[in-house]
Design an enzyme around this catalytic site. Structure first.
Site, PDB file in Angstrom:
ATOM      1  CE  LYS A 172      -1.482  -3.092  -5.439  1.00 21.92           C
ATOM      2  NZ  LYS A 172      -0.682  -3.876  -4.521  1.00 21.92           N
ATOM      3  N   GLY A 231     -11.294   2.830  -3.211  1.00 21.29           N
ATOM      4  CA  GLY A 231     -12.433   2.057  -2.716  1.00 21.29           C
ATOM      5  C   GLY A 231     -12.092   1.253  -1.475  1.00 21.29           C
ATOM      6  CB  CYS A 232      -9.222  -0.946  -0.698  1.00 20.61           C
ATOM      7  SG  CYS A 232      -9.508  -2.031  -2.125  1.00 20.61           S
ATOM      8  CB  THR A 233      -8.722   4.044   1.377  1.00 25.23           C
ATOM      9  OG1 THR A 233      -7.441   3.598   0.914  1.00 25.23           O
ATOM     10  CG2 THR A 233      -8.538   5.036   2.510  1.00 25.23           C
ATOM     11  N   GLY A 275     -12.402   0.357   4.390  1.00 23.09           N
ATOM     12  CA  GLY A 275     -11.725   0.223   5.684  1.00 23.09           C
ATOM     13  C   GLY A 275     -12.144   1.315   6.655  1.00 23.09           C
TER      14      GLY A 275
END
Length: 156
Positions: free
Chosen positions: A41, A46-48, A51
């Site tokens: 998401k 974690g996704c940030t 990235g």
């Protein structure tokens, strides 16, 4: 729909991407290796971090002839905000219909707050310039992951 397999060609795909683009795997054939990473998401911790890690190594990846693509089920509008907020130099692909997630078999049942939900299992795939899947990482833990990807690229 067939699913990807190691050392086999990845079927061509086409997805809407940030920057008002349409990205096709065939666009890279013969030109660049492709790292495609699936994340759950936009704008979550974690996704940030993942990235940002790919962003920090983006120049090194580019020097090795590698294109980076991030994929989640979020909308293009959400992707545009996420990309702009953190200055990601690579495109994010929207897979709202889950066709790419299905091809790469990354939709799994997960436990969230005691409930079973369908979601993306954080995964990364390395596709060579000929369009063949050379490496896959499933159930990715973010710390140190991009370094593992860089090491694998050296083997191509």
């Amino acid at each position: 729909m067939p699913q990807v397999a190691l050392d086999k060609p990845v079927p061509d795909f086409e997805r809407p991407a940030t920057g008002d683009k349409t990205v096709r795997l065939s666009d890279f054939k013969g030109k660049q290796h492709v790292v495609i990473y699936f994340y759950p998401k936009d704008d979550t911790p974690g996704c940030t971090t993942e990235g940002k890690d790919f962003t920090e190594q983006y120049a090194r990846l580019g020097k090795q002839g590698v294109a980076v693509l991030g994929v989640s089920r979020d909308s293009l509008k959400s992707h545009e905000k996420f990309k702009e907020k953190y200055g990601f130099p690579f495109d994010l692909l929207s897979d709202e219909d889950e066709s790419l997630c299905t091809l790469f078999d990354v939709i799994k049942m997960k436990n969230m707050y005691g409930k079973q939900v369908r979601g993306i299992e954080r995964s990364t795939f390395l596709i060579d310039k000929q369009g063949v899947l050379r490496r896959e990482w499933r159930k990715v833990k973010v710390p140190g992951h991009v370094d593992d990807v860089l090491e694998a690229i050296k083997e191509l």
